[in-house]
Design a protein around this motif. Structure first.
Motif, PDB file in Angstrom:
ATOM      1  N   ALA A 129       0.823  -1.220   0.000  1.00 55.88           N
ATOM      2  CA  ALA A 129       0.000   0.000   0.000  1.00 55.88           C
ATOM      3  C   ALA A 129       0.854   1.265   0.000  1.00 55.88           C
ATOM      4  O   ALA A 129       0.436   2.313  -0.479  1.00 55.88           O
ATOM      5  N   TRP A 211      -4.348   9.933  -2.626  1.00 51.56           N
ATOM      6  CA  TRP A 211      -3.610   8.658  -2.550  1.00 51.56           C
ATOM      7  C   TRP A 211      -4.541   7.518  -2.128  1.00 51.56           C
ATOM      8  O   TRP A 211      -4.575   6.452  -2.747  1.00 51.56           O
ATOM      9  N   ASN A 213      -7.620   7.307  -2.494  1.00 49.12           N
ATOM     10  CA  ASN A 213      -8.548   6.992  -3.579  1.00 49.12           C
ATOM     11  C   ASN A 213      -7.877   6.147  -4.651  1.00 49.12           C
ATOM     12  O   ASN A 213      -8.514   5.290  -5.261  1.00 49.12           O
ATOM     13  N   SER A 214      -6.581   6.377  -4.876  1.00 53.44           N
ATOM     14  CA  SER A 214      -5.928   5.606  -5.930  1.00 53.44           C
ATOM     15  C   SER A 214      -5.516   4.225  -5.432  1.00 53.44           C
ATOM     16  O   SER A 214      -5.297   3.323  -6.225  1.00 53.44           O
ATOM     17  N   ALA A 215      -5.420   4.042  -4.119  1.00 49.92           N
ATOM     18  CA  ALA A 215      -5.035   2.722  -3.609  1.00 49.92           C
ATOM     19  C   ALA A 215      -6.241   1.893  -3.183  1.00 49.92           C
ATOM     20  O   ALA A 215      -6.256   0.689  -3.353  1.00 49.92           O
ATOM     21  N   TRP A 216      -7.250   2.536  -2.619  1.00 46.09           N
ATOM     22  CA  TRP A 216      -8.371   1.802  -2.032  1.00 46.09           C
ATOM     23  C   TRP A 216      -9.720   2.164  -2.621  1.00 46.09           C
ATOM     24  O   TRP A 216     -10.740   1.565  -2.268  1.00 46.09           O
ATOM     25  N   GLY A 217      -9.745   3.186  -3.477  1.00 51.40           N
ATOM     26  CA  GLY A 217     -11.020   3.554  -4.082  1.00 51.40           C
ATOM     27  C   GLY A 217     -11.908   4.353  -3.160  1.00 51.40           C
ATOM     28  O   GLY A 217     -13.108   4.445  -3.373  1.00 51.40           O
TER      29      GLY A 217
END
Lengths: 283, 457
Positions: A129, A211, A213-217
């Motif tokens: 992550a 960040w 949002n780009s890793a976990w939505g």
């Protein structure tokens, strides 16, 4: 020469700088101030070299990441940011009498990083992550904000001490006095540090959201770290609005800086070690 | 809008009300970080006792941030922001658009920051010189001749007075984006086994509502890469989107690199080993005598342990007889292998390490690994662009609000006999100390202008 050695040096250099700033405040001999500043500059260099070496070491271990990924590394970076921002203030305001209330924070951060046994100092590979370019952007912006708030807190203590000795806030700021800056100047620097910190904290929260949002939505999940960063943001927003619309300057601004700093410490430290959540990378 | 006429409406649209809402939001948020959130009721009963647990549930403290009162606070904050802005923006616009040439000279004389000059030059050349100096320093200059006094007004950054309202509007846009996301989007979850596919996902709510996908999502490979010390380095899934059995998108996703297709984004979120199932990849190379050319065939199968599997019209048969446990929970594997070329054999394979078996006329390469299901977070969020727009506007607004100021300059030229009296004054809505330097800089500029023949008084 390894990074841990430099961290050790840095701790003692900041401690020595602190002693000189204290001596300057007591004996009021100009030359002591020069030593204090010189030591702080050397401390900043040693601190920076330590961070650089750790970065190189992480590559030599075949991991390779910017050293901003755990409690130890963030404390070292925190100390560095405090010292750099402080030197900038000293340069701009041409006074060395603020160092007593700021440089000790850099020392404490380094000392805690070097001597604490609560967290590991090893260079460990990054969890999936954390492998993102957002890591550097997020951590650097947050810590510039934290450093500014820390300095605001240090100067707020100075403000309250001076106020306690009976000095009165004059509306018009005059030339710097021999005994250090006037209450009006301190108030102005505290305000500027809070504004500076607020701006960087905002960028820090935003980079964190993007960040996430780009890793976990999901850009916001009310995890304790996120929530506490928002609480801190609310507290400083409150202080700024109270200053703009209700004239909360001087003593009340100084108290706001102290309350804000407590929230910063909880956001930074308390959440990792007292609460638990997505952000518990520190341990 | 006439808020002034109603004291209650007046209060709710004031900054004073915001100064009450913010501490309430702070306290509410703190409570939500101290009390564990979204736990089953049993957790609260055990931790706080029956009475307290019931109170917690009633107050919505087990779901603080989605509780009615917390949402109400946010709604009030939004309404307050709107009301404050509607209330203040017209006043600010009035200041921005104010006719600053209609200023009384006596008032200018009372300013603390002012510089006085006298000059022997004539009105006309003084006018031109002053105008040029201000223009060169990028000031927006206007002037008006009021019979005996020529008044210049110059300003910079008038619109910066709107910075704070830009920040407030950005907060509203972010919240609007969040609302759009929660009403028109969803967050869902799905586990897809390697080699498997799905046409539906499950919403992250208590009912786990099924949401059909407008396409088929297939996972070809899930893989975990480890560091030397055993920590996971990367989780990745090879995903393929299919419409009418035609491939329309594919990506190797990792934790920080999702796949987006047709408004849906698939994030690498978790994984699960599928009990007792293994992925076997087998390649057979046959060497044809004479021309020395190798012809091969390859296949990938998902098998259960302790079950015989056949390949190539039952000529090749194998079975995973035993599975061991290495550091990551699988391998080494003991297999039984047989084909038409030799006698049955027992072999041992390490996890994910290919083994080559030579059998006279052919060689086989076999690789075995645990079969996984990849856990995907599936998100549809049509509001995220609004949120990002809000972020951008917020940063812009904060910059304008804190680092730009509305600076105003007045220069009056008054003719008294053969000499001209020139007054330079001005003000800034922020950073008055910095502005004093600007004023001094302009005074120096005027003094250095030879045609003006100025003397500072």
């Amino acid at each position: 020469m390894d990074s841990a050695l430099f961290s050790g040096y840095t701790t003692f250099i900041y401690l020595a700088a602190t002693f000189f700033y204290v001596a300057l405040a007591i004996f009021r001999i100009e030359r002591l101030g020069l030593f204090a500043t010189a030591l702080t500059i050397i401390g900043v260099l040693a601190n920076g070299i330590g961070i650089g070496l750790r970065w190189v070491e992480s590559y030599q271990l075949g991991i390779g990441y910017i050293p901003l990924a755990n409690m130890y590394e963030s404390l070292v970076f925190f100390a560095w940011t405090i010292a750099i921002v402080y030197l900038a203030i000293e340069h701009i305001h041409k006074t060395k009498y603020l160092g007593v209330y700021v440089v000790p924070f850099a020392f404490l951060a380094m000392a805690y990083a070097s001597f604490s046994t609560e967290f590991s100092k090893d260079i460990k590979p990054l969890l999936p992550a954390l492998q993102s370019n957002w890591l550097a952007a997020h951590v650097i912006t947050c810590f510039i904000g934290y450093a500014a708030f820390t300095i605001a807190c240090g100067l707020a203590i100075l403000y309250l001490v001076k106020r306690g000795t009976g000095e009165v806030l004059q509306k018009k700021s005059g030339a710097p006095e021999a005994a250090g800056p006037s209450l009006a100047q301190l108030d102005s620097i505290i305000y500027k540090m809070i504004v500076f910190g607020f701006l960087w904290l905002t960028v820090g929260i935003i980079t964190g959201a993007v960040w996430a949002n780009s890793a976990w939505g999901t850009y916001w999940s009310w995890d304790p770290k996120e929530t506490w960063s928002l609480i801190t943001w609310f507290i400083y927003a409150l202080a700024l609005h109270a200053r703009f619309t209700r004239g909360w300057d001087g003593t009340r601004m100084a108290w706001s800086a102290l309350v804000g700093f407590v929230s910063v410490v909880f956001t930074y430290y308390g959440v990792n070690f007292i609460l638990s959540g997505l952000h518990s990378y520190g341990g | 809008m006439k808020f002034k006429e109603n004291p209650i409406v007046d209060y709710f649209s004031s900054v004073r009300f915001a100064l009450l809402l913010l501490p309430l939001l702070v306290v509410g948020s703190i409570v939500g970080t101290i009390i564990p959130q979204d736990q089953p009721i049993g957790v609260y009963l055990e931790k706080y006792g029956q009475t307290n647990a019931i109170i917690l549930e009633i107050l919505g403290l087990s779901k603080t941030y989605s509780s009615l009162w917390f949402k109400a606070l946010l709604v009030l904050l939004c309404l307050n922001l709107v009301a404050c802005s509607l209330h203040r923006i017209p006043q600010v616009l009035k200041v921005i658009k104010k006719d600053n040439l209609n200023t009384d000279i006596a008032k200018l004389m009372r300013s603390e920051d002012k510089v006085l000059f006298s000059s022997n030059t004539d009105m006309k050349s003084a006018e031109t010189a002053v105008y040029e100096i201000l223009r060169q320093k990028n000031w927006l200059v206007r002037s008006r001749d009021n019979a005996d006094v020529l008044l210049f007004f110059a300003e910079k950054g008038a619109w910066s007075r709107l910075g704070p309202y830009l920040v407030h509007i950005s907060i509203l846009i972010i919240i609007l984006g969040a609302l759009v996301g929660s009403y028109f989007g969803f967050k869902a979850f799905v586990m897809v086994p390697e080699g498997g596919a799905t046409t539906e996902v499950y919403q992250r709510n208590d009912a786990q509502t099924k949401i059909p996908l407008p396409f088929t999502l297939r996972c070809d490979v899930f893989d975990i890469e480890y560091y030397a010390n055993g920590m996971p380095k990367e989780y990745r899934s090879d995903l393929v989107a299919l419409e009418n059995e035609k491939e329309v998108a594919n990506k190797r996703i990792t934790v920080n690199a999702p796949l987006t297709y047709s408004g849906l984004t698939f994030y690498q979120s978790s994984y699960q080993p599928i009990q007792n199932q293994y992925t076997v990849e087998m390649t057979k190379k046959t060497v044809t005598k004479g021309n020395n050319q190798a012809s091969g065939s390859k296949q990938k199968v998902y098998v259960e342990a302790r079950e015989k599997h056949a390949w190539q019209d039952n000529l090749v048969r194998f079975e995973i007889v035993e599975t061991g446990e290495d550091g990551h929970g699988h391998g080494p594997y003991k297999i039984w292998f047989d084909d038409e070329l030799g006698v049955p054999a027992h072999l041992v394979l390490e996890d994910q390490k290919p083994l080559i078996i030579e059998r006279g006329g052919a060689s086989y390469e076999i690789m075995i690994k645990q079969r996984f299901a990849t856990g995907l977070q599936v998100v549809k969020d049509p509001g995220v662009w609004l949120v990002y727009l809000g972020f951008g506007l917020m940063l812009l607004g904060l910059y304008v609000a804190f680092f730009m100021s509305h600076r105003r300059l007045w220069i009056s030229i008054q003719e008294k006999g053969a000499t001209l009296t020139i007054i330079l004054t001005g003000s800034s809505n922020k950073n008055q100390d910095g502005f004093s330097k600007t004023l001094e800089d302009i005074a120096t500029g005027l003094l250095n202008e030879k045609t003006l023949k100025l003397r500072r008084l």
